[in-house]
Structures are given as C-alpha cells and as structure tokens.
Write an enzyme that holds these catalytic residues in place. Structure first.
Site, PDB file in Angstrom:
ATOM      1  CE  LYS A 112      -4.453  -1.514   1.147  1.00  0.00           C
ATOM      2  NZ  LYS A 112      -4.883  -2.639   1.920  1.00  0.00           N
ATOM      3  CE  LYS A 193      -5.146  -7.804  -3.292  1.00  0.00           C
ATOM      4  NZ  LYS A 193      -5.937  -8.006  -2.101  1.00  0.00           N
ATOM      5  CE  LYS A 196     -13.777  -4.429  -0.841  1.00  0.00           C
ATOM      6  NZ  LYS A 196     -13.297  -5.080   0.372  1.00  0.00           N
TER       7      LYS A 196
HETATM    8  N1  AQP Z   1      -7.876 -10.441  -5.655  1.00  0.00           N
HETATM    9  C1  AQP Z   1      -8.236 -11.294  -4.713  1.00  0.00           C
HETATM   10  N2  AQP Z   1      -8.207 -12.619  -4.952  1.00  0.00           N
HETATM   11  C2  AQP Z   1      -8.603 -13.515  -3.995  1.00  0.00           C
HETATM   12  N3  AQP Z   1      -9.046 -13.136  -2.775  1.00  0.00           N
HETATM   13  C3  AQP Z   1      -9.095 -11.825  -2.498  1.00  0.00           C
HETATM   14  N4  AQP Z   1      -9.490 -11.136  -1.403  1.00  0.00           N
HETATM   15  C4  AQP Z   1      -9.358  -9.814  -1.630  1.00  0.00           C
HETATM   16  N5  AQP Z   1      -8.855  -9.598  -2.876  1.00  0.00           N
HETATM   17  C5  AQP Z   1      -8.693 -10.826  -3.440  1.00  0.00           C
HETATM   18  C6  AQP Z   1      -9.997 -11.755  -0.192  1.00  0.00           C
HETATM   19  O1  AQP Z   1     -11.224 -11.127   0.156  1.00  0.00           O
HETATM   20  C7  AQP Z   1     -11.359 -11.129   1.571  1.00  0.00           C
HETATM   21  C8  AQP Z   1     -11.758  -9.776   2.057  1.00  0.00           C
HETATM   22  O2  AQP Z   1     -10.798  -8.799   1.715  1.00  0.00           O
HETATM   23  P1  AQP Z   1     -10.932  -7.338   2.345  1.00  0.00           P
HETATM   24  O3  AQP Z   1     -11.964  -6.578   1.623  1.00  0.00           O
HETATM   25  O4  AQP Z   1     -11.120  -7.458   3.811  1.00  0.00           O
HETATM   26  O5  AQP Z   1      -9.566  -6.663   2.187  1.00  0.00           O
HETATM   27  P2  AQP Z   1      -8.518  -6.914   1.142  1.00  0.00           P
HETATM   28  O6  AQP Z   1      -8.080  -8.311   1.168  1.00  0.00           O
HETATM   29  O7  AQP Z   1      -7.433  -5.958   1.398  1.00  0.00           O
HETATM   30  O8  AQP Z   1      -9.340  -6.609  -0.190  1.00  0.00           O
HETATM   31  P3  AQP Z   1      -8.993  -5.472  -1.164  1.00  0.00           P
HETATM   32  O9  AQP Z   1      -9.972  -5.339  -2.228  1.00  0.00           O
HETATM   33  O10 AQP Z   1      -7.587  -5.667  -1.588  1.00  0.00           O
HETATM   34  O11 AQP Z   1      -9.213  -4.197  -0.247  1.00  0.00           O
HETATM   35  P4  AQP Z   1      -8.262  -2.960  -0.050  1.00  0.00           P
HETATM   36  O12 AQP Z   1      -7.811  -2.538  -1.422  1.00  0.00           O
HETATM   37  O13 AQP Z   1      -9.152  -1.933   0.621  1.00  0.00           O
HETATM   38  O14 AQP Z   1      -7.163  -3.429   0.824  1.00  0.00           O
HETATM   39  C9  AQP Z   1     -10.039 -11.626   2.141  1.00  0.00           C
HETATM   40  O15 AQP Z   1     -10.184 -12.991   2.498  1.00  0.00           O
HETATM   41  C10 AQP Z   1      -9.090 -11.501   0.995  1.00  0.00           C
HETATM   42  O16 AQP Z   1      -8.059 -12.456   1.049  1.00  0.00           O
END
Ligand code: AQP
Length: 328
Positions: A112, A193, A196
């Site tokens: 990040k 990957k 969000k």
């Molecule tokens: N690209 C991905 N492929 C597989 N699994 C994913 N997860 C997230 N992105 C992928 C899984 O979704 C669950 C919830 O994730 P989260 O929303 O709590 O936070 P994150 O993992 O950080 O998701 P983002 O979209 O990447 O959010 P931001 O950008 O805000 O940090 C988890 O089980 C995660 O593994």
C-alpha cells in the site's frame, strides 16, 4: 471444536476477488460441521473511510452481498465487527506484546505504501486488530485469499507470544487458502491483484453496459483472431476460467492456440465472459434487489449475528484479562 471465522472490509463494493477468494467459500463452507462466524470489518474500514453516511451504507451493502449470495444465517453468524467492541480490548492486550518488526514485515502494508497510500497508525496496526478478531472467537480455520495468509500467520505468532507468557489463553488458527491459484489471487482488470484500493476491481453485481465497459478494459493486443496465440499469456483466459466449465475453457484454448478460421477474436471471448458472469451471478443480482427493499430485515440478521458472536468474544476477553492480571 472447529470454528470458521473470516471478515471482509466494508470500504467500497465487494469485487470478484472477494467473491472467489472469500465470500463464495464462506457461503459454501457454512454447510460444514462446526461453528461459522463472518463479520463485516467496519473498524478496519476506518483506516480509509472518512464519510459516515457512505460507511453505514457500505456495511449494509456488504451484509446484503452475503445474503444475496446465499449465506445461511441459521448456520453462520453474520455480524458487524464494531458490534463486538471486545475485539478492541483484545487489540490493546495484543499490541502490548507485538514487536514493531513483525508489523514492519507485513506485505500488504508495504504494498500500500509503495502504491502511494498515505499510512496512518490504524493501517500499520491492522494485523493486530485482525489477530484480535480471529482469536476472539477461538477460530481454528480462517478461509481467506492468498493476500491475507501472512496476516493469519502473524496472528499465530502473536497468539504464541501471549500464550508463552500468560498460559494457553488463545487457540492457534490456521489459514485456509484455495488450492487453485486462480481463486486464491483473482487478477484485477489490469492483471495485478484485484483490489478495491487499486481501482482495478469488478463489482460482483455489475451488469449491462457497465459490465460490458469493465470487461472491455481487460487488456488484449492487436493480433488478428486467426494468428495462433498462447492462451497462457492472455489475462482474458484467467477471467474466463472463473465463469465457464473446464471443458469449454479447453475448447477455447485449443482454438486460440491453433488459430486459423475457427479461432475466436478477443471481442468474441469478451462476449462469452459477459454471458458467463450473467449466468453465474444474475440470480444473486435479483436477490440483492429484493433485499435492498427490506433494510430492517438485514439489520435484524446483523443484530442476531452480533449477539451470538459477542457471547464468544466476551468469554475470550475475560480469559485474557484474567491471564494478564487485569481481573480476578
Ligand atoms: N484479488 C483477490 N483474490 C482472492 N481473494 C481476495 N481477497 C481480496 N482480494 C482478493 C480476499 O477477500 C477477503 C476480504 O478482503 P478485504 O476486503 O477485507 O480486504 P482486502 O483483502 O485488502 O481486499 P482489497 O480489495 O484488496 O481491499 P483494499 O484494497 O481496501 O485493501 C479476504 O479474504 C481476501 O483475502
């Protein structure tokens, strides 16, 4: 006892990575014997969210997402993280024995920062709050995507440090990552990957023109359809693999590899992807629309889930407070 626990942030709309890497597995896994806890990580969302109205809406939207996709709330407790404030108490206890070095090694934090996200203390200490969430429910299994594996391993380290000093207070959790790499790390529309915060995500319920536009963003090249190509190098195939049966995927692969008059163009494959997404997620879009019209029902489900979760978290919090000398 087997206890499944996982959470999902409510900052932004849930995307296909969240679906394949987490939500779909939670929904299907709820049929397994054991206890199931799934929470909407609204405390975590505060590391980035600054708009209370939007955050409230997104929490409900996340709950609706789980319900529309079929989570059985008789078997699984679905709840808001902030309805269980005991996790904040546990976070402090765990923070007091977590080394800075452990947090500094977190890939997600480093990624990040590398992408220009302005860090705050909450973002830095996110793995400790996550550890508290996992440990609060005596979780044994944590079904997450590959990106969260390290955070669950950090939870193991933190729990071990606490137990080594104060006795067996916390249960050791294990991360459960999909064996299939395509589900463990779903790519975004740019091949990185799907995330969000990276702006490369595709909302689970996207449809119509917006879906077509998003699929149109998947990068291709200017090679003509009849030119033989290696499907391995085509991001479009990673997406198709999520939505069409393996036999059909093999057929597309072969035709692309061989080239000639029978080979599909990129536009054709993108159209097939849209049809696959519609067929897989269309029924859930309808259920989502119905649920949107009944917010009180959704709130009642979250309240009932919080009650179940809180009873567990209180017991763990009391055990931890007593162990470290703050009670008893
Ligand atoms: N690209 C991905 N492929 C597989 N699994 C994913 N997860 C997230 N992105 C992928 C899984 O979704 C669950 C919830 O994730 P989260 O929303 O709590 O936070 P994150 O993992 O950080 O998701 P983002 O979209 O990447 O959010 P931001 O950008 O805000 O940090 C988890 O089980 C995660 O593994």
């Amino acid at each position: 006892m087997t206890t499944y626990l996982s959470g999902i942030q409510s900052s932004g709309l849930q995307h296909l990575g969240n679906y394949f890497g987490a939500i779909r597995r939670h929904v299907e896994g709820a049929a397994e014997p054991g206890e199931h806890f799934y929470f909407i990580a609204d405390y975590h969302s505060l590391t980035t969210s600054r708009d209370p109205v939007t955050l409230r809406e997104q929490v409900r939207e996340t709950a609706i997402t789980y319900l529309a996709l079929g989570l059985d709330v008789e078997r699984a407790a679905l709840f808001r993280q902030s309805d269980v404030p005991e996790v904040c108490e546990l976070t402090w206890l765990l923070s007091c024995l977590t080394g800075m070095g452990l947090l500094e090694r977190a890939h997600s934090y480093k990624d990040k920062i590398a992408r220009g996200v302005k860090p705050n203390v909450g973002l830095f200490t996110y793995p400790i709050l996550m550890a508290a969430d996992i440990l609060a429910y005596d979780s044994t299994h944590v079904p997450v995507g590959k990106d969260q594996k390290q955070h669950v391993e950090m939870t193991q380290d933190i729990a071990q440090s606490f137990n080594a000093i104060y006795g067996e207070v916390f249960v050791r959790p294990e991360p459960v990552i999909p064996g299939d790499e395509r589900l463990a790390r779903v790519p975004g529309l740019d091949g990185e990957k799907m995330s969000k915060s990276y702006g490369n995500d595709l909302w689970i319920f996207e449809e119509g023109k917006k879906l077509k536009k998003a699929v149109g963003r998947i990068p291709t090249d200017s090679r003509p359809p009849d030119e033989p190509k290696d499907p391995e190098g085509l991001l479009l195939f990673d997406f198709l693999a999520l939505f069409v049966e393996p036999e059909e995927l093999d057929d597309w692969r072969q035709r692309v590899q061989v080239g000639g008059a029978g080979a599909p163009g990129y536009g054709h494959l993108k159209q097939r992807l849209i049809e696959g997404i519609d067929a897989n997620l269309g029924p859930a879009r309808e259920r989502r629309r119905e649920l949107l019209a009944h917010p009180a029902e959704v709130d009642a489900i979250l309240a009932a889930g919080a009650e179940r979760a809180r009873a567990r978290a209180r017991a763990t919090r009391d055990r931890a407070l007593e162990a470290c000398g703050l009670r008893g």
